[in-house]
Design a protein around this motif. Structure first.
Motif, PDB file in Angstrom:
ATOM      1  N   LEU A  59       0.747  -0.916  -0.326  1.00 59.11           N
ATOM      2  CA  LEU A  59      -0.521  -0.042  -0.082  1.00 59.11           C
ATOM      3  C   LEU A  59       0.794   1.136   0.164  1.00 59.11           C
ATOM      4  O   LEU A  59       0.279   2.331  -0.948  1.00 59.11           O
ATOM      5  CB  LEU A  59      -0.736   0.255   0.996  1.00 59.11           C
ATOM      6  N   ALA A  60       2.281   1.119   1.083  1.00 59.89           N
ATOM      7  CA  ALA A  60       2.103   2.574   0.438  1.00 59.89           C
ATOM      8  C   ALA A  60       3.632   2.547  -0.524  1.00 59.89           C
ATOM      9  O   ALA A  60       3.393   3.928  -0.963  1.00 59.89           O
ATOM     10  CB  ALA A  60       3.398   2.282   2.224  1.00 59.89           C
ATOM     11  N   ALA A  61       4.306   1.109  -1.030  1.00 57.13           N
ATOM     12  CA  ALA A  61       4.764   1.628  -1.900  1.00 57.13           C
ATOM     13  C   ALA A  61       3.458   2.111  -3.664  1.00 57.13           C
ATOM     14  O   ALA A  61       4.255   3.230  -4.611  1.00 57.13           O
ATOM     15  CB  ALA A  61       4.871   0.134  -2.805  1.00 57.13           C
ATOM     16  N   GLU A  62       2.361   1.450  -3.579  1.00 51.17           N
ATOM     17  CA  GLU A  62       1.361   2.304  -4.320  1.00 51.17           C
ATOM     18  C   GLU A  62       1.550   3.892  -4.179  1.00 51.17           C
ATOM     19  O   GLU A  62       0.734   4.431  -4.843  1.00 51.17           O
ATOM     20  CB  GLU A  62       0.279   1.629  -4.215  1.00 51.17           C
ATOM     21  N   THR A  63       0.816   4.802  -2.920  1.00 50.36           N
ATOM     22  CA  THR A  63       0.542   5.303  -2.460  1.00 50.36           C
ATOM     23  C   THR A  63       2.056   6.220  -3.116  1.00 50.36           C
ATOM     24  O   THR A  63       1.776   7.589  -3.760  1.00 50.36           O
ATOM     25  CB  THR A  63       0.361   5.233  -0.704  1.00 50.36           C
TER      26      THR A  63
END
Length: 322
Positions: A304-308
Motif C-alpha cells: 500500500l505504501a509503495a502504491e501510495t
C-alpha cells in the motif's frame, strides 16, 4: 465533499488519516508479537514514529484547511461520507500513546487519557448529529463504525494497558454495544440497498476490524482470559476474514486511491488477534506461523505504501476539492 472554490485544488480529507491509522495498526501488531516474544520491539517503535510523523503532517494541513471551507468544522463533522473519518484523529492519537507508554509510561498515560476523552466526545457528538439530522440509508457505509466502535474498543485496550481497569471495562461496553447497534444498520444497508459506489467499496474491509478489536479488548480487560466469549469472538473474526476473501474479486477491479488504506488497520487487527491464537494453541512450528502472520501483514501494508508513493509522484493520490 461540499464546494470549496470555483477551481479544483488538492486538499486533505479526513479519510487520509487512514494512512496513519494503518501504520499504527501495523506497529501494534509488531508490538504484540514482541510482547509474545516472537519479534523485536524495535520494529514496532520505528513504525510508531513513522505513523506519528504522517499523523502530525496530515493534522497540521487538515486543521489549517477546515476553517476555510464552507461551514467549517460543523459541516466537516456532518458530512455523510467523510464525517466519520474525522474520529481517526483522536483514535490514532490513542494508538500512538499506547506505543509511548512502553518508554515513557506517565507521559503516555496522560496523552492517552486526553485522546480517549476526545474520542468519546467526538463519538457522542456524531451520534447526536445522526439522531437530530437523520441519516440517508444509502449513504451509510462501514466507516460509521469508527467513532464509537473502533474508538471504544481501542480505548478499552489502551486503558487496560495503562492499568485503568475500571475505565477499560467502561470503554469495552461502549465499543461492544455500539458495534451491535451500528453494524446491524450497516449490514441492513449493504444487504438490501444498492451496492456502495466504487470509491467507497474499500470501506467494506473495515467490517473485519470490530470482532478482532473486540477480541483483543476482551483479552486486555480480562488479562488474557480465554473463555467462551474469546472463542466466540474468534469465530466471528474468522467469518469476517473469510468474507474479505470472497470480496477480493471485486476489490481487484477498483482503481488505487487513498481509500485503499481502509484495508490496512482492519487486516492488521485480524493479524494481531491471530497472533494471540498462535501463541495460545502452540501448534507445531508456532514461531514460524507467527512470523508468517507478521510478515504477511507487513508486506501488505508495504505494498500500500509503495502504491501510495507512486500515486503521489504522479499527482493522482490526494483528492481534488472545489
Amino acid at each position: 465533499m461540499n464546494p470549496r472554490t470555483s477551481e479544483p485544488h488538492v486538499g486533505i480529507t479526513p479519510n487520509l488519516f487512514g494512512i496513519a491509522y494503518g501504520l499504527a495498526g501495523l506497529a501494534g501488531c509488531w508490538g504484540y508479537a514482541a510482547l509474545l516474544g516472537f519479534a523485536p520491539a524495535l520494529v514496532s517503535d520505528i513504525l510508531c514514529v513513522l505513523a506519528a510523523v504522517v499523523w502530525l503532517a496530515l493534522l497540521v494541513s487538515y486543521v489549517s484547511q477546515v476553517p476555510r471551507r464552507p461551514g467549517g468544522w460543523p459541516a466537516e463533522l456532518a458530512d455523510p461520507v467523510l464525517g466519520p473519518f474525522v474520529s481517526l484523529i483522536p483514535i490514532v492519537g490513542m494508538l500512538l500513546s499506547v506505543g509511548l507508554m512502553r518508554h515513557e509510561r506517565t507521559a503516555g498515560q496522560w496523552l492517552f487519557g486526553v485522546f480517549a476523552a476526545g474520542t468519546v466526545v467526538l463519538a457522542a457528538w456524531m451520534a447526536g448529529q445522526w439522531l437530530s439530522a437523520g441519516l440517508d440509508l444509502d449513504k451509510l457505509h462501514p466507516g460509521y463504525v469508527l467513532p464509537a466502535v473502533a474508538g471504544g474498543l481501542i480505548a478499552a485496550i489502551g486503558a487496560a494497558l495503562a492499568g485503568w481497569s475500571g475505565p477499560a471495562r467502561v470503554f469495552f461496553g461502549l465499543g461492544a454495544v455500539s458495534w451491535l447497534v451500528i453494524e446491524s444498520m450497516i449490514l441492513a444497508r449493504l444487504y438490501f440497498r444498492p451496492p456502495l459506489p466504487p470509491q467507497l467499496r474499500p470501506t467494506l474491509a473495515i467490517l473485519a476490524a470490530p470482532p478482532a478489536l473486540a477480541g483483543l479488548a476482551y483479552l486486555a480487560v480480562t488479562r488474557n482470559r480465554v473463555d467462551a466469549v474469546t472463542f466466540g469472538l474468534a469465530g466471528y473474526t474468522l467469518l469476517a476474514a473469510l468474507v474479505q476473501v470472497r470480496l477480493v474479486g471485486g476489490y481487484r477491479h477498483l482503481h488505487f486511491a487513498s481509500g485503499f488504506w481502509a484495508f490496512a488497520f482492519p487486516y492488521a487487527a485480524v493479524a494481531t488477534f491471530t497472533l494471540h491464537w498462535v501463541a495460545y494453541a502452540h501448534p507445531p512450528g508456532y514461531r514460524i506461523w507467527a512470523w508468517i502472520v507478521v510478515l504477511a501483514i507487513t508486506a501488505f501494508v508495504a505494498a500500500l505504501a509503495a502504491e501510495t508513493t507512486m500515486a503521489l509522484a504522479r499527482h493522482r493520490f490526494l483528492p481534488q476539492l472545489r
